[in-house]
Design a protein around this motif. Structure first.
Motif, PDB file in Angstrom:
ATOM      1  N   ILE A   1      38.738  48.651  39.851  1.00  0.00           N
ATOM      2  CA  ILE A   1      38.144  47.173  39.811  1.00  0.00           C
ATOM      3  C   ILE A   1      37.443  46.505  40.750  1.00  0.00           C
ATOM      4  CG2 ILE A   1      40.436  46.202  40.214  1.00  0.00           C
ATOM      5  CD1 ILE A   1      38.030  45.387  37.464  1.00  0.00           C
ATOM      6  N   CYS A   2      37.622  47.094  42.043  1.00  0.00           N
ATOM      7  CA  CYS A   2      37.205  46.518  43.422  1.00  0.00           C
ATOM      8  C   CYS A   2      35.675  46.677  43.279  1.00  0.00           C
ATOM      9  CB  CYS A   2      37.745  46.915  44.726  1.00  0.00           C
ATOM     10  SG  CYS A   2      39.370  46.121  44.839  1.00  0.00           S
TER      11      CYS A   2
ATOM     12  N   GLY B   1      38.113  50.362  51.085  1.00  0.00           N
ATOM     13  CA  GLY B   1      38.925  49.844  49.857  1.00  0.00           C
ATOM     14  C   GLY B   1      40.362  50.708  50.286  1.00  0.00           C
TER      15      GLY B   1
ATOM     16  N   SER C   1      39.211  41.179  47.437  1.00  0.00           N
ATOM     17  CA  SER C   1      39.622  42.214  47.847  1.00  0.00           C
ATOM     18  C   SER C   1      39.417  42.076  49.567  1.00  0.00           C
ATOM     19  CB  SER C   1      39.068  43.645  47.413  1.00  0.00           C
ATOM     20  OG  SER C   1      39.714  44.799  48.285  1.00  0.00           O
ATOM     21  N   LEU C   2      38.088  41.599  49.876  1.00  0.00           N
ATOM     22  CA  LEU C   2      37.536  41.532  51.058  1.00  0.00           C
ATOM     23  C   LEU C   2      38.291  40.147  51.387  1.00  0.00           C
ATOM     24  CD1 LEU C   2      33.864  41.322  51.440  1.00  0.00           C
ATOM     25  CD2 LEU C   2      35.524  42.407  52.745  1.00  0.00           C
ATOM     26  N   GLU C   3      38.876  39.343  50.743  1.00  0.00           N
ATOM     27  CA  GLU C   3      39.593  38.268  51.321  1.00  0.00           C
ATOM     28  C   GLU C   3      41.026  38.511  51.650  1.00  0.00           C
ATOM     29  OE1 GLU C   3      38.918  34.795  48.836  1.00  0.00           O
ATOM     30  OE2 GLU C   3      36.899  34.799  49.300  1.00  0.00           O
ATOM     31  N   GLY C   4      41.363  39.686  51.217  1.00  0.00           N
ATOM     32  CA  GLY C   4      42.824  40.163  51.434  1.00  0.00           C
ATOM     33  C   GLY C   4      43.820  39.725  50.497  1.00  0.00           C
ATOM     34  N   ARG C   5      43.271  39.800  49.239  1.00  0.00           N
ATOM     35  CA  ARG C   5      44.121  39.557  48.070  1.00  0.00           C
ATOM     36  C   ARG C   5      43.996  40.700  47.007  1.00  0.00           C
ATOM     37  NH1 ARG C   5      43.982  34.096  48.068  1.00  0.00           N
ATOM     38  NH2 ARG C   5      42.868  33.055  49.705  1.00  0.00           N
ATOM     39  N   ARG C   6      44.622  40.487  45.912  1.00  0.00           N
ATOM     40  CA  ARG C   6      44.617  41.805  44.910  1.00  0.00           C
ATOM     41  C   ARG C   6      43.349  41.560  44.465  1.00  0.00           C
ATOM     42  NH1 ARG C   6      49.832  42.717  42.856  1.00  0.00           N
ATOM     43  NH2 ARG C   6      48.935  42.818  40.741  1.00  0.00           N
ATOM     44  N   GLY C   7      42.858  42.859  44.134  1.00  0.00           N
ATOM     45  CA  GLY C   7      41.550  42.905  43.607  1.00  0.00           C
ATOM     46  C   GLY C   7      41.438  42.329  42.264  1.00  0.00           C
ATOM     47  N   GLU C   8      41.454  41.109  41.942  1.00  0.00           N
ATOM     48  CA  GLU C   8      41.587  40.958  40.487  1.00  0.00           C
ATOM     49  C   GLU C   8      39.975  39.830  40.386  1.00  0.00           C
ATOM     50  OE1 GLU C   8      45.048  38.342  40.694  1.00  0.00           O
ATOM     51  OE2 GLU C   8      46.296  40.320  40.136  1.00  0.00           O
TER      52      GLU C   8
ATOM     53  N   ALA D   1      41.063  51.529  44.168  1.00  0.00           N
ATOM     54  CA  ALA D   1      41.192  50.545  43.018  1.00  0.00           C
ATOM     55  C   ALA D   1      39.585  50.408  42.380  1.00  0.00           C
ATOM     56  CB  ALA D   1      41.580  49.180  43.432  1.00  0.00           C
TER      57      ALA D   1
ATOM     58  N   SER E   1      42.980  49.066  35.500  1.00  0.00           N
ATOM     59  CA  SER E   1      43.162  47.737  34.757  1.00  0.00           C
ATOM     60  C   SER E   1      44.071  46.869  36.044  1.00  0.00           C
ATOM     61  CB  SER E   1      43.669  47.370  33.600  1.00  0.00           C
ATOM     62  OG  SER E   1      44.157  46.108  33.264  1.00  0.00           O
ATOM     63  N   CYS E   2      43.372  45.663  36.146  1.00  0.00           N
ATOM     64  CA  CYS E   2      44.009  45.015  37.368  1.00  0.00           C
ATOM     65  C   CYS E   2      45.285  44.223  36.787  1.00  0.00           C
ATOM     66  CB  CYS E   2      43.105  43.778  37.761  1.00  0.00           C
ATOM     67  SG  CYS E   2      43.016  42.342  36.845  1.00  0.00           S
TER      68      CYS E   2
END
Ligand SMILES: Cc1cc2nc3c(=O)[nH]c(=O)nc-3n(C[C@H](O)[C@H](O)[C@H](O)COP(=O)(O)O)c2cc1C
Ligand code: SF4
Ligand code: FES
Lengths: 435, 815, 214
Positions: A171-172, A166, A181-188, A169, A342-343
């Motif tokens: 929130i992850c 990580g 996050s694993l997919e390479g995105r924002r950890g939302e 973050a 907070s995301c």
């Protein structure tokens, strides 16, 4: 009080080298893997895990066997290990990762076999480089020894594990944010349903489990689910790692059988509050949990007892506060954490947590106003309507509602103290309003 | 074509009332249809719901008591019990609004969105009385220009992710995104990289607050001063539904209107911002007549008398007409009728020989509708780069490939806007199309998987001319193959807004009104009953017309919104033709390369200034509405032609557009039954699709397979279109004009090496029709032996469209 | 088969990082997943998560630059500004706060002459307060380039800064710093850890091969 050693048996017995394959194998490591792969079917392993009654150690406490049963049949399917451990007060996974990485790796391989996954990911928070190194070495050693890779132990089962770091973050740690996050995105966090077991990583069926949860799997396979279920109260089976911190004489991680009292935990194990000061309150299950006060010292440490008293065991983080603690400052610290983490997707969490933080800061810095108390509670209510337990939410994930726990706790238990603080502020300020 | 099956219904209880709704429909939509509007910010019906603003929360009963859920993500299931109006829900809504307003600047009086802002409206309807927030608001640097068209004011942004989702899901231009997290989240572009998207205006339109604003519209009007009508965009042949918004007779804004059948509410920036051309300084306002070599102002009487006299002084078949592809059907019909029955000439063309044959466009068998994309299993696009030529169609194809999961095959001489989302991309050297088609049919080597995909229908094929130098018959060969595929639907492409309508109205050497062949004697007789005697034989096409004018066989030319000098693939021929003509009269809104050389120029009404109908690339007839008067003395085309006919001793009976449509409906078989009431705009009304060749339409065009010789030569030319070219409307829309880039010559890197040139160097291209010098660029997606040049640019136009060009490096003096 | 666009970027990187990047690209089923590990590698290559770093990661992953920045900026550990050689992170979350972390932070700010959130003029130090470091049992906790020291009291915090200034180690080792400046631990660390951090960008050290760090 004597503590049993299930999760920690190997690291306790092998103080200086429990992380190595040689030491792990010497104390019986990877025997569960052999047993599982050579003499059990995936169904049988799943049945043992279900029979163990183990509940997830990541916070939500969902029965692991039941969750595994939800895994949809589509392929490929993934096993994802949650090692994001970032909840204030929690440091138990760190010890499991650093001190006994092979136990986790073995647990992952067996679980992946049981779930028919050919690929697993371990997500470790970026601030944990040392645990990450230890786990990666363990993965490499296991691969070299034939416990990982193609056709493991001649069983025909193959598995690849990738360690993902990580990058700061909290929130992850929420499982769907982790998958993003694993997919390479924002950890939302994602909307649920669909749940990861149906549509998870890359929209494929995915099981997300905590590090501690999976570290228990080798023992369960070796000793049987029933043996595990027999430890501790029925709905809080097995041993559990608790992280004890704050104003206690013996902070640290404790592997305990649930069902003891809080008094026993804080005073007998934890050695009580330093310098003979009085206990003021404690957080029974991490930053997200509502606080307990000394009147509950004789209630039991079980998932159900804590739940019935309006809080949760959560991630197993117990934070103790003594009489010197300024509850407004303490609550501010906790709320500041949630505001920072907070995301930002949901309006109430993004705006509300920051608002709470700023009002608490004002109160803590001599600028509180009498109406701030109702304001704080109402803002909390708009994030978590009714401020009930378990919390209702106006948000996608529980992070926002978690931020209301400290605020609501201080207003419930220490309102006069907050009022007094505001009154003192007013005296200092001569009632000046701030705009 | 696409039949929608009867939807399954379920019963939900909404605020105590049992309501039948479509199963699986989103609650927010179902409630709205049942008359209960649930407030929202992030939900936009064409974007994937994300449920993040939390404004649309409702209470739903579940196994463990009630829970607040976003109605924008909640599908309707049998027995769902919903409360959208109780105290808990209202409290939550009030809370969300208060949260949103914490950091929102209250600059409504100077905000473009003021007056049509959901945040403003919801605050009045559902919001808290006053804010309890005494801390300081979040501050950002005031509006930043994120492109030449769009401004971003981050303080106003409510982080609804509509703009980012549009770019991600719909247009594929992910150039604005959320940056940072939590309370610090903001919407941004990458450093100084612009938000350079052909679709940027859509984000402005769907931004629920004034965070994204359009430079051309900024501060120009207040919404409550605007008058609006629905119409369709006349920028291209998709026929996108628009709302034309005016104040004091100025068109100030064009917004997309959601239509299930065409544009889903989206527009290209060209659709949206060419409105500036309507009010261009250079609009023609008075008739012009050439005197002593100069065009000078004249009265309508003087100008029309002159035209009548000059046209009357030559034989009818010495006159030709070009144009009407950007006119309404009524204007085009009047033009055709004027030429055939008053002038009595068969020579006319709505096209400039730069697309596909008239019969193919008008009467392809198995003609597709855009919505066939929604159900297609496989889509074959062998046409121009849709993103450049028909951007809204591009969006629909992209949607089919990315959201609906269709298999997309794209064949074009170079990579196109669709390449990134296509499953199979093939490039080839222009001229070798026939061979490429043969290999595709055979499933040869790399084509094997694509060929297999073409066996799973329904297969929608979009065919067009990939570039100006490509043989137009290649598209017909592709269509002939496509017809053999399962559940085939074929869409033959032409670009100009109403080219299909103009052909249907008979502005064609080959076609009479209503898709009737000029060779069809029965059809001819029927038309003669209405129009009187028609000229004999087949007429000349655009190129033949120009050759006729040049050789003196033809004497006079009438153009209607056409610019052969500027647009014909043989620019030199077109120039000479116009020079040689004895008389040229142009009906137009702006002067162009052709009308600037005309003897008489007649100013006519343009978009928004006249009503009528147009027919899009599906054969869908839709209504265009008038909202402003034409400038100066400009008149509607049909009234000009009617007047002219009278002066020539004939009558056209063109009194108003509606009457003309009635006449069309009675004369043109394919248009039988069409009337304006049928075309009135309104919720869910999307015009009428004309029957295809299997219906009442007499003409049937069977695409024939042609073999196009693969040519060996030095370089073959790919003359491809780009969205912002030197079209009149672009040049006269200042906000778009700045986006026009000069043409260049692109080669595969290996060809650059062979030519011993580097990007930035110049080459001379010499073709059959002209020579140009262009800067060189590398393009790895091109086949070797190909040179790609952007068509219709100031610096490329002179080249013309010949397949083979000679390329030579231009060596600088000093080097 | 490698995409030429990827090669064009990677051949600019050091051979070791190229190799790491290729391993990363091979480890995930989907290209986009490599954004986070590649951001670390690119940050290491450029010193921090610079504009150039994000452009490069975009080229490798096929994302637009702003998509990469959107991801990078979500996570606090991708520094979009240059930082000091030693990033000193003082945990001030609840447990450390209860144990006096604010005083530790103040001492370190003072000793390095670097306010919270800033970098010293000589670019030796960046000082920041962070949320929970996962060392609550060893509060207050301080990390240098993410190598953790537990039970750090204000004076020890000062001594740590002085030591870093004086010795300027290329690699910071948790065990060594813990022995010199640490106190109460979250748990018995037990095992000697031979590897440490050589930069504020974690995850770069070769923890992925078993043999090299004995
Ligand atoms: C805000 C938030 C943070 C979380 N953080 C963690 C975490 O750091 N580690 C963890 O294992 N689970 C965390 N969880 C719980 C996970 O979502 C998930 O329930 C868990 O990983 C499942 O594993 P288990 O069933 O083994 O407990 C978090 C949940 C929330 C809502
Ligand atoms: S700019 Fe507008 S559309 Fe984009 S996120 Fe902000 S409010 Fe929504
Ligand atoms: S409209 Fe439903 S959450 Fe925004």
């Amino acid at each position: 009080m004597s503590q049993p050693h299930i999760l920690t048996r190997h690291m306790v017995a092998n103080r200086t080298d429990s992380n190595t394959l040689a030491s792990y194998e010497q104390s019986g490591g990877y025997s569960a893997l052999r047993k599982g792969l050579n003499s059990m079917t995936p169904e049988q392993i799943r049945a043992e895990v279900k029979a163990s009654n183990i509940r997830g150690r990541g916070g939500a406490g969902f029965p692991t066997g039941v969750k595994w049963g939800f895994l949809a049949p589509a392929e490929p399917r993934y096993l994802v290990v949650n090692g994001d451990e970032s909840e204030p007060g929690t440091f138990k996974d760190r010890q499991l990762l650093e001190r006994d990485p092979h136990q986790l790796v073995e647990g992952i391989i067996i679980s992946a076999f049981a779930l028919n996954c050919a690929k697993a990911f371990i997500y470790i928070r970026g601030e944990y480089p040392k645990p990450a190194r230890r786990v990666q070495r363990a993965i490499d050693e296991a691969r070299a020894a034939g416990y990982l890779g193609d056709n493991i132990l001649g069983s025909g089962f193959s598995l690849d594990i990738t360690l993902h770091l990580g990058a700061g973050a909290y929130i992850c740690g929420e499982e769907t944010a982790l998958l993003n996050s694993l997919e390479g995105r924002r950890g939302e966090p994602r909307l649920k349903p669909p749940f990861p077991a149906v549509e998870g990583l890359y929209a494929k069926p995915t099981i997300v489990n905590n590090v501690e949860t999976l570290s228990n799997v080798p023992w369960i396979v070796n000793n049987g689910g029933a043996a595990y279920a027999a430890i501790g109260p029925e709905r809080s089976a097995g041993t559990r790692m608790f992280s004890l911190s704050g104003h206690v004489n013996n902070p640290g991680n404790y592997e305990i059988v649930m069902g003891l009292t809080w008094r026993e935990f804080i005073y007998d194990l934890g050695g009580g509050v330093p310098d003979g000061r009085e206990l003021k309150c404690w957080i029974p299950g991490g930053a997200s949990a509502p606080w307990f006060t000394p009147d509950l010292l004789d209630t039991l440490v079980t998932i159900d007892d804590v739940g019935q008293n309006g809080s949760m065991l959560g991630s197993g983080a117990v934070v103790v506060m003594d009489e010197t603690t300024n509850v407004v400052h303490a609550a501010h610290r906790l709320v500041r954490f949630f505001a920072h983490e907070s995301c930002g997707q949901c309006t109430p969490c993004r705006e509300g947590t920051t608002w709470l933080e700023r009002v608490l800061w004002r109160i803590g810095h001599g600028m509180g106003r009498p109406e701030d108390i109702d304001l704080l509670l109402d803002v909390c209510d708009n994030i978590s309507p009714g401020l009930r337990w378990p919390p209702a939410m106006t948000t996608i994930c529980p992070l926002g509602p978690s931020a209301t726990a400290p605020v609501n706790s201080i207003m419930t238990h220490f309102r006069p103290e907050v009022e007094a603080m505001i009154a003192a502020n007013e005296l200092v300020q001569g009632g000046v309003s701030i705009g | 074509m696409a039949d929608t099956p009867q939807p399954e219904l379920v019963t939900i209880t909404l605020n105590g009332v049992d309501t039948e709704v479509r199963k699986g429909q989103l609650l927010i939509d179902a409630a709205e249809q049942a008359g209960t509007y649930i407030p929202r910010f992030c939900y936009q019906n064409r974007l994937k719901p994300v449920g993040l603003c939390r404004m649309c929360l409702v209470e739903v009963e579940g196994p463990r008591g009630t829970a607040l859920v976003p109605s924008c993500t909640q599908p309707c299931t049998e027995g769902l019990v919903v409360d959208s109006e109780n105290a808990v829900v209202h409290k939550a809504q009030e809370g969300v609004l208060e949260f949103l307003l914490l950091n929102h600047p209250l600059d409504c009086p100077v905000c473009d969105k003021g007056g049509e802002c959901p945040l403003q409206d919801h605050t009045v309807a559902y919001g808290p009385g006053e804010s309890r927030f005494v801390e300081e608001k979040r501050h950002y640097e005031k509006p930043i220009e994120i492109s030449d068209l769009v401004l971003l004011d981050r303080e106003r942004c409510i982080l609804c992710a509509r703009c980012t989702r549009f770019c991600d899901e719909i247009s594929g231009d992910s150039l604005i995104e959320f940056v940072d997290r939590g309370n610090g989240t903001q919407i941004l572009t990458f450093f100084d990289e612009p938000f350079a998207s052909y679709f940027s205006g859509n984000t402005v339109q769907i931004c629920p607050v004034g965070a994204l604003t359009a430079k051309p519209y900024r501060f120009r009007a207040r919404p409550w001063d605007l008058e609006a009508i629905e119409s369709i965009s006349m920028v291209d042949s998709v026929g996108s539904k628009v709302s034309v918004q005016t104040s004091q007779n100025q068109v100030l804004r064009i917004n997309g209107v959601d239509s299930d059948t065409t544009n889903h509410g989206w527009l290209s920036d060209k659709d949206r911002f060419t409105l500036q051309a309507i009010h261009s300084e250079d609009r023609l306002r008075v008739p012009l007549v050439r005197k002593d070599g100069e065009l000078v102002e004249a009265s309508w009487g003087e100008a029309l008398e002159l035209v009548a006299e000059r046209l009357g002084s030559v034989r009818g078949d010495e006159v030709a007409g070009l144009g009407a592809a950007r006119s309404t059907n009524e204007e085009a019909y009047t033009f055709a009728k004027f030429l055939r029955s008053v002038v009595v000439t068969p020579h006319m063309d709505a096209q400039l020989d730069d697309a596909l044959s008239d019969e193919f466009l008008a009467a392809t068998l198995n003609r597709a509708e855009i919505n066939d994309l929604e159900t297609a299993g496989t889509i074959l696009v062998w046409a121009g780069d849709l993103k450049e030529e028909l951007p809204v169609l591009y969006l629909r194809v992209r949607r089919a490939a990315t959201i609906l999961g269709a298999t997309l095959i794209v064949i074009h001489p170079r990579r196109t806007g669709l390449s990134d989302v296509a499953d199979h991309v093939f490039t080839y050297r222009p001229g070798e199309g026939a061979d490429t088609l043969r290999r595709l049919k055979a499933g040869d080597g790399p084509f094997a998987e694509a060929r297999q995909a073409l066996d799973s229908g329904p297969v929608m094929t979009i065919v067009g001319r990939t570039g100006g130098a490509e043989d137009p018959r290649l598209a017909e060969s592709v269509a002939a193959f496509a017809r053999t595929l399962p559940d085939a639907a074929i869409m033959p492409l032409a670009r100009r807004a109403n080219v299909y309508g103009a052909l249907d109205m008979g502005v064609s050497a080959d076609l009479l009104p209503g898709r009737v062949s000029v060779r069809d004697t029965e059809g001819r007789t029927a038309l003669e009953d209405a129009w009187g005697p028609l000229p004999e034989g087949r007429g000349k096409h655009a190129t033949e017309i120009l050759q006729g004018l040049k050789s003196g066989d033809l004497k006079a030319l009438i153009t209607l919104g056409a610019d052969p000098v500027g647009n014909h693939p043989q620019p030199a021929l077109a120039g000479e033709a116009v020079e040689s003509a004895e008389f040229v009269v142009s009906l137009d809104t702006l002067l162009n390369a052709t009308s600037a050389r005309a003897d008489v120029v007649l100013p006519v009404a343009g978009f928004g200034e006249s009503e009528g109908t147009a027919t899009n690339l599906e054969g869908r007839v839709q209504k265009l509405n008038r909202i402003i008067p034409p400038p100066g003395q400009a008149r509607t085309t049909w009234s000009v032609l009617d007047d002219l006919a009278r002066r020539m001793g004939a009558t056209l009976g063109a009194h108003d557009a509606e009457t003309i449509m009635k006449e069309i409906a009675s004369i043109a078989p394919a248009y039988a039954g069409i009337d304006w009431a049928l075309l009135d705009w309104g919720e869910g009304r999307d015009g009428v699709v004309l029957p295809g060749p299997d219906g009442t339409q007499p003409l049937q065009h069977m695409p024939v397979e042609t073999s196009v010789t693969a040519t060996t030569g030095r370089f073959t030319l790919h003359l491809g279109r780009v969205l912002y070219d030197n079209a009149d409307v672009v040049r006269n829309s200042p906000s778009l004009d700045v986006l026009v880039q000069p043409a260049s010559a692109a080669f595969h890197p290996r060809d650059l090496a062979v030519l011993a040139v580097q990007p930035g160097d110049s080459v001379r291209l010499a073709g059959d029709y002209g020579t140009v010098e262009l800067a060189v660029r590398a393009d790895e997606s091109l086949a070797e032996g190909t040179v790609y040049v952007q068509a219709n640019m100031d610096n490329s136009r002179a080249l013309g469209a010949s397949l083979i060009v000679q390329v030579d490096a231009v060596r600088g003096e000093g080097s | 088969m490698m995409d030429p666009a990827i090669d064009r970027v990677l051949t600019r990187w050091s051979p070791e990082r190229q190799e790491r990047a290729r391993a990363v690209l091979a480890a995930y089923p989907e290209r986009r997943s490599t954004v986070m590990p590649l951001l670390y590698l690119a940050s290491r290559e450029h010193g921090y998560c610079s504009r150039e770093a994000m452009v490069e990661v975009g080229k490798i992953t096929g994302l637009t630059s702003i998509q990469v920045e959107s991801v990078a900026s979500f996570y606090s550990m991708y520094r979009r500004q240059n930082v000091g050689k030693y990033v000193i992170s003082v945990c001030t979350s609840i447990s450390c706060f209860l144990r006096g972390a604010d005083d530790v932070l103040a001492a370190i700010e003072d000793e390095t002459n670097t306010p919270d959130g800033e970098t010293s003029d000589d670019a030796l130090f960046s000082v920041e307060h962070v949320e929970c470091s996962g060392a609550c049992g060893g509060a207050p906790a301080v990390a240098v380039n993410w190598e953790l020291i537990e039970g750090v009291l204000p004076d020890k915090g000062r001594a740590l800064c002085q030591w870093l200034k004086d010795t300027q180690p290329e690699t910071v080792l948790a065990d060594e710093m813990q022995a010199l400046f640490g106190g109460q631990q979250s748990f018995d660390w037990g095992i000697a850890e031979p590897q440490g951090a050589t930069s504020h960008v974690p995850a770069f050290e070769r923890y992925d091969s078993a043999g090299d760090a004995s």
